[in-house]
Write a protein that holds these residues in place. Sequence first.
Motif, PDB file in Angstrom:
ATOM      1  N   ASN B   4       0.401  -0.922  -0.365  1.00  0.00           N
ATOM      2  CA  ASN B   4       0.040  -0.377   0.139  1.00  0.00           C
ATOM      3  C   ASN B   4       1.083   1.256   0.247  1.00  0.00           C
ATOM      4  O   ASN B   4       1.672   1.443   0.493  1.00  0.00           O
ATOM      5  CB  ASN B   4      -1.047  -0.093   1.305  1.00  0.00           C
ATOM      6  N   GLN B   6       1.453   4.729   1.587  1.00  0.00           N
ATOM      7  CA  GLN B   6       1.182   5.306   2.206  1.00  0.00           C
ATOM      8  C   GLN B   6       0.024   7.221   1.775  1.00  0.00           C
ATOM      9  O   GLN B   6      -0.577   7.420   2.587  1.00  0.00           O
ATOM     10  CB  GLN B   6       1.588   5.924   3.087  1.00  0.00           C
ATOM     11  N   GLU B   7       0.058   6.930   0.666  1.00  0.00           N
ATOM     12  CA  GLU B   7      -0.392   8.757   0.175  1.00  0.00           C
ATOM     13  C   GLU B   7      -1.788   8.235  -0.414  1.00  0.00           C
ATOM     14  O   GLU B   7      -2.466   9.318  -0.483  1.00  0.00           O
ATOM     15  CB  GLU B   7       0.283   9.409  -0.934  1.00  0.00           C
ATOM     16  N   GLU B   8      -1.931   7.440  -0.847  1.00  0.00           N
ATOM     17  CA  GLU B   8      -3.998   6.019  -1.219  1.00  0.00           C
ATOM     18  C   GLU B   8      -4.645   6.885  -0.318  1.00  0.00           C
ATOM     19  O   GLU B   8      -4.526   6.817   0.837  1.00  0.00           O
ATOM     20  CB  GLU B   8      -3.006   4.957  -1.902  1.00  0.00           C
ATOM     21  N   LEU B   9      -5.101   6.962  -0.705  1.00  0.00           N
ATOM     22  CA  LEU B   9      -6.814   7.111  -0.471  1.00  0.00           C
ATOM     23  C   LEU B   9      -7.484   5.764   0.192  1.00  0.00           C
ATOM     24  O   LEU B   9      -8.242   5.040  -1.434  1.00  0.00           O
ATOM     25  CB  LEU B   9      -8.262   8.000  -0.710  1.00  0.00           C
ATOM     26  N   TYR B  10      -8.345   5.170   1.037  1.00  0.00           N
ATOM     27  CA  TYR B  10      -9.117   4.268   1.356  1.00  0.00           C
ATOM     28  C   TYR B  10     -10.654   4.345   1.250  1.00  0.00           C
ATOM     29  O   TYR B  10     -10.791   5.852   2.881  1.00  0.00           O
ATOM     30  CB  TYR B  10      -8.011   3.410   1.313  1.00  0.00           C
ATOM     31  N   ARG B  26      -6.254   6.304   5.819  1.00  0.00           N
ATOM     32  CA  ARG B  26      -5.412   5.543   4.905  1.00  0.00           C
ATOM     33  C   ARG B  26      -5.191   3.856   5.109  1.00  0.00           C
ATOM     34  O   ARG B  26      -5.852   3.082   6.497  1.00  0.00           O
ATOM     35  CB  ARG B  26      -3.814   6.457   5.352  1.00  0.00           C
ATOM     36  N   SER B  28      -2.618   2.724   6.808  1.00  0.00           N
ATOM     37  CA  SER B  28      -1.826   2.909   7.817  1.00  0.00           C
ATOM     38  C   SER B  28      -3.061   3.167   8.686  1.00  0.00           C
ATOM     39  O   SER B  28      -2.715   2.255  10.206  1.00  0.00           O
ATOM     40  CB  SER B  28      -1.052   3.929   7.896  1.00  0.00           C
TER      41      SER B  28
END
Lengths: 302, 302
Positions: B4, B6-10, B26, B28
């Motif tokens: 993953n 860490q900047e991507e949106l979920y 995130r 995280s």
Amino acid sequence: MYMNNQEELYGAVEAGGTKFMCALGRASGDILEEVRIETRDPASTLSQVIQFFRTAEAQRGQIRAFGVGAFGPLELRRDSPQFGFITTTPKAGWANTDLLGTLKRAFARPFGFDTDVNGAALAEWRWGAGRQLDSLVYVTVGTGIGAGVIHHGRPVHGLMHPEIGHVRVQRHPADTAFAGICPFHGDCLEGLACGPALVARTGHSLSEAGSEDPVWDIEADYLGQLCAQLVLMHSPQRILLGGGVMHQERLFAGIRARMLHWLQGYVPHPELQESGFIAAPGLGAAAGIKGALALAADSAGT
Amino acid sequence: MYMNNQEELYGAVEAGGTKFMCALGRASGDILEEVRIETRDPASTLSQVIQFFRTAEAQRGQIRAFGVGAFGPLELRRDSPQFGFITTTPKAGWANTDLLGTLKRAFARPFGFDTDVNGAALAEWRWGAGRQLDSLVYVTVGTGIGAGVIHHGRPVHGLMHPEIGHVRVQRHPADTAFAGICPFHGDCLEGLACGPALVARTGHSLSEAGSEDPVWDIEADYLGQLCAQLVLMHSPQRILLGGGVMHQERLFAGIRARMLHWLQGYVPHPELQESGFIAAPGLGAAAGIKGALALAADSAGT
């Protein structure tokens, strides 16, 4: 994962309270040679086990890895100083026995180690009635009641390993007088429904109880409650029932009916109604020794 | 496994019978934005869910993947035509709802999908009170009783998913008059020990029951029986108990004592005596929404 060479030899030990089965086999599950050793004290029993494999190696060449499926309770945590021990068993002379360590000192090879029932569940998953499933419970109903559980294609351990025989059940209305025989719990499932409990309740041997004996209705109810609890707790794709008590084949239909009674339609999956959901082990009495062989093959890459 | 970014949106959806929590976060586990939507009929509720994520994407950019943790029972088998459905729930209007399909038609992205309690168990395992364990049970005791189970670091599914709330327990001697409220089983665990059962038995709300009220002894016994059954069935390394009923913190010590009573020393592991073996969720009330976020992050590579 280590890719097993089909020519290599594996050693399998099914360590039971009555007998130790030892076998030499292949990663494919084929058994080449097998011996039965009566379970006496740990020192003399394990000495015979070691002698069998020493002779086998002298005749056939080196064993790649060993697998041991044992009666328990066992210490399965690799970071424990007692890893590989039989711990608190009531079997005389066997409590706190360093089963795995004794064998490892004789053979410096990879060893797989698990409960006999987890081994049998693994063998059924790989070669028997659980092929192509993701989850499976293998129950043996004999001298005691034990179960191995597969989730995600691997046996369940956790803190120790499942000890499913000792769950509680609701008393059958025609069975209120019998106290149960479990030394820990009295009337837990094992205390009410293992082979010796049936003998203690009826005063005669299992083979003397005809298929019309009402004791089988009581037995089917208790094992049906177990299966209902397994569905709610583990959601297995199949439940396999083996062991000496299950030689009474009319039990299967009765257990299925009582499982559905106790679930009361809460789990609507039609698979629960099918005759294959609760089934006999595909490997029959060989599930245990083949389980030890599967543990051996899986340990070879470690 | 997909690594993953860490900047991507979920996108995370915790679908409950009272409320739908929706969040953007995130991999995280960090939550950036969250909204609470009251659960009404499926069409209008899911329309609001979709609108929340459309607005969020317009403001922040594209969502990489979604995760949905839902009340059940659910169809979790990917090869079923009903995969992603809420199936036989008694909640009015929600039986046979294509929850996952409705969201997938709005967003053509990877979707993780599991029970709310399996999601919460996964979040606790990854970020909360179950870190570095191999196996874990997360139980919520509230409007109902449900549990998520982790073995080998993954939630358990099998035929369906565990439905642990409906196991049977032995009646407490001071609780023989109450019939239980489960529409399927009457006096199963949920029927005797969920929040509404406590209210039905005492005639007053949970907050009116002082910590000295004898109803908590009955409740501790039933939940102690559950924990004993979990130890025998699943052998977890830890049991987490959350949900509204567990706000009565004196329950924890009572449940531990009753678990040990019912096990009768059969599982000798000293860990069972430790206060951390039965514990509160580390993520508190956020376990559910963070669980959905974990399901989203895990689905991104699929």
